[in-house]
Enzyme design. Structure first.
Site, mmCIF file in Angstrom:
data_model
loop_
_atom_site.group_PDB
_atom_site.id
_atom_site.type_symbol
_atom_site.label_atom_id
_atom_site.label_comp_id
_atom_site.label_asym_id
_atom_site.label_seq_id
_atom_site.Cartn_x
_atom_site.Cartn_y
_atom_site.Cartn_z
ATOM 1 N N MET A 205 48.514 37.050 37.013
ATOM 2 C CA MET A 205 46.896 37.001 37.208
ATOM 3 C C MET A 205 46.667 37.675 38.677
ATOM 4 O O MET A 205 46.064 37.357 38.949
ATOM 5 C CB MET A 205 46.317 35.713 36.956
ATOM 6 N N SER B 10 41.329 38.927 38.569
ATOM 7 C CA SER B 10 42.066 38.608 37.445
ATOM 8 C C SER B 10 41.099 37.613 36.324
ATOM 9 O O SER B 10 41.514 38.045 35.126
ATOM 10 C CB SER B 10 43.532 37.592 37.543
ATOM 11 N N SER B 11 39.796 37.314 36.685
ATOM 12 C CA SER B 11 39.379 37.243 35.427
ATOM 13 C C SER B 11 38.678 37.727 34.989
ATOM 14 O O SER B 11 36.916 37.910 34.403
ATOM 15 C CB SER B 11 38.519 35.746 36.251
ATOM 16 N N ILE C 82 42.247 33.828 44.266
ATOM 17 C CA ILE C 82 42.974 33.013 44.942
ATOM 18 C C ILE C 82 43.115 34.837 45.753
ATOM 19 O O ILE C 82 43.643 34.654 47.005
ATOM 20 C CB ILE C 82 44.393 33.218 43.908
ATOM 21 N N GLY D 15 40.082 37.560 45.092
ATOM 22 C CA GLY D 15 39.269 38.236 45.063
ATOM 23 C C GLY D 15 38.491 37.760 43.035
ATOM 24 O O GLY D 15 37.887 38.654 42.569
#
Length: 579
Positions: A191, A217-218, A238, A240
């Protein structure tokens, strides 16, 4: 004499044998580790395929029983209308659930965004409390949100086959509010990247253009929601990690203040790092959906399940207020040169806000390079990356991580030496390298104090201008696949607000024009280093892709941030979904 010579000979032979044995053992251990990693990847993909087959069968079964359902009309409903129709009984939870399940299955074929079908969601569907604010709403979850009986791998082989024993707190609250979490979505390995690929599930693609990254990472959430496969999702951020996928995929996303929502039960790869705050927040097609999600989560259930979260319910009156705002803004942070589309998006939004009666004031937080290179990089890697690297023993390293693993594996003295050698030509890279060296407890405390002092200095600067909110550029358009990990400096517009722990959200406001794309030929960046060179190449060939702006507020002012985001959204009307 003879015995001495024999002993010397045997000693030499023993030394060689010992060295060969150690080398052989190292090779065997590496081979064994790689075999385990291959096995983990095979099992993960088998489970992913089985999940998708289960989804498809469930959808086909429902469609056979309900041939007259107008799925397309249902999918176009904004979340607020969807909830109203669910609570009034005009729509059944089953109709909504299986419609979105079918859409998620369909869009996954082109994006590879779904990692797991949360199969017991069909039980939740029948048990969802009708009085809940999210009654019957399907919600997608970034894979790090622990869900009982399902892996949260983070794309790492050591986490495969390790199902969670319970739901994390926010998933429990979602269920108590009537929502139906239904899928886990893909993330970059560990992530810690704003791309979205890992050795277990592979690469997720941008729904607007498959050669572009969905962000990270989403990234799985961005791709799924951006292509209409989910009305609402949860991500984490954490550096962006909510804002990049939202901006790249043309949706809205909010990173709240770090402790506004519970992080209890979230899966991570490094625990105990608090210098730069992790946040979790909602992602959706519009700002009203973000506000509804936050309102639903900020309830007594949350404050009871996790008493460490401040009991601050959603302040509807702040969100619904209509008074003119004093808006600070900057067109560039002077660290990452904005692309032509980024700059145009910011200027056009500023002009629309002024025309609507708001006051726009130039404002740039002080000492941004220091915040990025010393505070943020130093805070994230205060142990030199040792805890982070533990996750990769015996595993393959995904290309999306770029050179990060290689850099972290360098000895501290060599990082220092390399930093000194690179400084004249590549000052940004040199500064990051130097900050990624391990610190003593004393130096860590000093760094944490410096972060707090920096935060207070920006707040004082903000208050001196009597600002309500801040408008900033947001990196865009989406970068080419496998390039975000090699353009680290481009996180400057987002990670600053993790370091400051300010709430920040993104809203799509325009799309790249042919003129924007042509002007990228003139793009040079401010430093002309490898990060600028890669960024220029990665943002080309982007006509029609979405571009966003970032809206920021002071800590604990999520409602005001959302109110500002809604104002921007209403004034700007970009295309909402990829064609």
């Amino acid at each position: 004499m003879v015995l001495s010579e024999v002993w010397t000979t045997l000693s030499g032979v023993s030394g060689v044998c010992l060295a060969c044995s150690l080398l052989s053992a190292a090779v065997v251990l590496r081979w064994t580790g790689r075999q385990k990693a291959r096995g983990a990847a095979t099992r993960a993909r088998q489970k992913q395929r089985a999940s998708l087959e289960t989804m498809d069968k469930a959808v086909q079964r429902f469609r056979l029983q309900n041939p007259d359902l107008d799925s397309e009309a249902l999918l176009t409903l904004p979340l607020l209308q969807l909830v109203q129709k669910l609570q009034s009984g005009e729509l059944s939870p089953e109709a909504v659930f299986f419609t979105y399940l079918g859409k998620a299955w369909e869009v996954n074929k082109g994006t590879n965004c779904v990692t797991s079908y949360l199969t017991d969601c069909e039980t939740q569907l029948s048990q969802a409390p009708r009085q809940g604010l999210l009654y019957g709403v399907p919600v997608s979850l970034k894979e790090c949100f622990s869900y009982k009986g399902h892996d949260s791998t983070l794309g790492l082989s050591l986490n495969e086959g390790m199902p969670s024993e319970s739901d994390c707190v926010v998933v429990q609250v979602l269920k108590l509010q009537g929502a139906v979490p239904f899928v886990h979505t893909n993330v970059p390995q560990s992530m810690l990247s704003f791309d979205c690929s890992n050795p277990l599930f592979g690469q997720t693609m941008n729904p607007w253009k498959s050669s572009k990254s969905p962000g990270g990472s989403s990234g799985g959430e961005g791709a799924l929601i951006g292509s209409g496969g989910s009305p609402l999702g949860l991500g984490t951020d954490i550096g962006g990690s909510i804002r990049f996928p939202s901006a790249f995929c043309g949706i809205c996303g909010l990173k709240p203040t770090g402790n506004r929502l519970s992080k209890s039960g979230l899966k991570g790869c490094v625990y105990g790092q608090t210098a730069v705050q992790l946040s979790l927040g909602p992602m959706a097609r519009d700002v009203e959906s973000l506000a509804l999600c936050l309102k639903a989560l900020l309830c007594e259930h949350l404050f009871t399940l996790d008493p460490t979260v401040p009991p601050l319910p959603f302040r509807e009156e702040v969100y619904r207020s209509s008074r003119p705002l004093r808006v600070g803004y900057y067109e560039t942070d002077n660290y990452t040169m904005p692309s032509p589309a980024m700059r145009r998006a910011l200027i056009e939004t500023k002009q629309r806000l002024e025309a609507a009666g708001h006051t726009l004031i130039p404002f740039l937080p002080n000492n941004i390079p220091y915040a990025l290179e010393v505070l943020s990089a130093g805070g994230l890697f205060s142990d030199g990356g040792r805890s982070f690297l533990q996750n990769f023993k015996g595993d393959f390293v995904d290309p999306c991580l770029g050179d990060l693993i290689l850099i972290l594996r360098l000895p501290s003295w060599f990082k220092r030496l390399l930093s000194l050698l690179l400084k004249p030509l590549f000052p940004r890279l040199a500064a990051f390298l130097n900050s990624m060296r391990p610190r003593s407890a004393e130096k860590l405390w000093k760094l944490q104090h410096e972060i707090e002092m920096y935060r207070q200095s920006v707040i004082a600067q903000w208050k001196a201008m009597n600002l309500d909110v801040l408008l900033t550029p947001m990196l865009g358009p989406a970068l080419d696949l496998n390039t975000p990990g090699r353009a680290t400096g481009a996180i400057s517009y987002t990670v600053l607000y993790n370091c400051l722990d300010f709430p920040a959200g993104v809203v799509p406001v325009t799309t790249v024009t042919a003129e924007d794309d042509a002007q990228m030929e003139l793009y040079k960046g401010y430093f002309g280093d490898i990060w600028d060179i890669i960024l220029k190449k990665a943002m080309k060939n982007s006509v029609g892709l979405p571009v966003a702006v970032q809206c920021v507020a002071l800590p604990w002012q999520e409602e005001l941030c959302l109110r500002f985001m809604r104002e921007v959204e209403q004034l700007m009307t970009p295309q909402k979904q990829p064609s």
